[in-house]
Design an enzyme around this catalytic site. Sequence first.
Site, mmCIF file in Angstrom:
data_model
loop_
_atom_site.group_PDB
_atom_site.id
_atom_site.type_symbol
_atom_site.label_atom_id
_atom_site.label_comp_id
_atom_site.label_asym_id
_atom_site.label_seq_id
_atom_site.Cartn_x
_atom_site.Cartn_y
_atom_site.Cartn_z
ATOM 1 N N GLU A 313 0.835 -1.201 0.000
ATOM 2 C CA GLU A 313 0.000 0.000 0.000
ATOM 3 C C GLU A 313 0.865 1.244 0.000
ATOM 4 O OE1 GLU A 313 -3.107 0.621 2.932
ATOM 5 O OE2 GLU A 313 -3.543 -1.527 2.965
HETATM 6 O O1 IFM Z 1 -7.812 2.719 3.889
HETATM 7 C C1 IFM Z 1 -6.690 2.372 4.623
HETATM 8 C C2 IFM Z 1 -6.443 0.881 4.559
HETATM 9 O O2 IFM Z 1 -7.536 0.146 4.990
HETATM 10 C C3 IFM Z 1 -5.259 0.515 5.415
HETATM 11 N N1 IFM Z 1 -4.111 1.314 5.086
HETATM 12 C C4 IFM Z 1 -4.298 2.746 5.021
HETATM 13 C C5 IFM Z 1 -5.459 3.073 4.110
HETATM 14 C C6 IFM Z 1 -5.654 4.607 4.034
HETATM 15 O O3 IFM Z 1 -5.902 5.118 5.292
#
Ligand code: IFM
Length: 397
Positions: A313
Amino acid sequence: MAEQDIKYKFSSGFLWGTATSAHQIEGGNENNWTKWEKKGQIKDGSVSGRACNSYELYKEDIRLCKELNNNAYRFSLEWSRIEPEQGKFDKEALKHYQKVVECCRKNNIEPLVTLYHWTQPLWFAKLGGWLHKRSPLFFRNYAEAVAKQLGREVTFWCTINEPMIYSYNSYLKGKWPPQKKSYWQWKKALDNLIKAHKLSYFTLHSHNSKCKVSVAKNNQFFEPYVDSIFNKAVVKLITHYWNYYFLNKIKNELDYIGLNYYFHNLIYASLKGHVLMNENKIANDLGWEIYPKGIYEVLIGLKKYNLPIYILENGLADAKDEKRADFIKSHLRYIYQAIKDGTDVRGYCHWSLLDNFEWSEGYEPKFGLYRVNPKTFERTVRPSAKVYAEIAKNNGF
Ligand code: IFM
């Protein structure tokens, strides 16, 4: 783009993807979060409701991944759908996720599957969630049912998403369900998450010895605000606890490192405690500072584990899509540099494919490469998505 014009070229086979999570996009769930949302806990007064309707529209989502020239898609399974009652596994739900995996494979997209992205079946929450002594075993049983159905088709597993962020908000800060505010409960929840990871690691491997299992670890770049020995020592301690405590505990049960990067924290420490001094001049819609160099620092910090790293992410809330394209490129430049400096980064997933339910912040923050109409669920491409698609197509930029 001509080959000679590509300055930042990634290795062949590099995974380009996006990430989502079940509760944030599927819609129609019934879990501990939906129960809590109904109590008016969400900032904009919303509930997750039908979200992006992705449980029905998963083929469309995977088509979008294809449109992005991606070769990976990270999504999560909804435990409450798979095990709505303790020990009773829903065949239809398991088959559904099998279809999602098959659809990815048909499109040459590597599925990166997360088991736990923060939502719990109601029975699990009722028993005390991660404070229950046997919670790691309950999780293992769930992992076992999933592995039986999907084990042969999935290579990349992520057991738990952001264990520190999740346990901190749910068991120490009192922000998310079950809104506990206790150091000891936090510690207990964390210990059980560690055990849950380890048990499910072996379960997943027993169904496919070649699979690769990790967690998605939200690591942050902490910096001292002043150059004093005390400030530096506090930062070292925080970095150690926040970034490495969990990973150190599971280091023998890790096949790769899943990294989520969002935050840079400039810390001023005194005997009274510590405060954040970030100026946040360049920030996203949630006021989070945008600090691409932090991803380099965090990656270098992970070198010591000597494992492949997949960025699971990295993204921003940017409703106007003014900053996203630059955000992606500037982070990728630092990732490229970290690779040059010896870290084994093998993939990048942007958060997120779609605008979705941002937990206690509701639907206001827009993290998507695609906008989603909340009534019709129509997905509309944002300009930055085209930039990301070009990067993925050229394996660089
Ligand atoms: O949306 C979240 C995700 O569920 C987990 N990591 C951070 C993202 C943005 O806040």
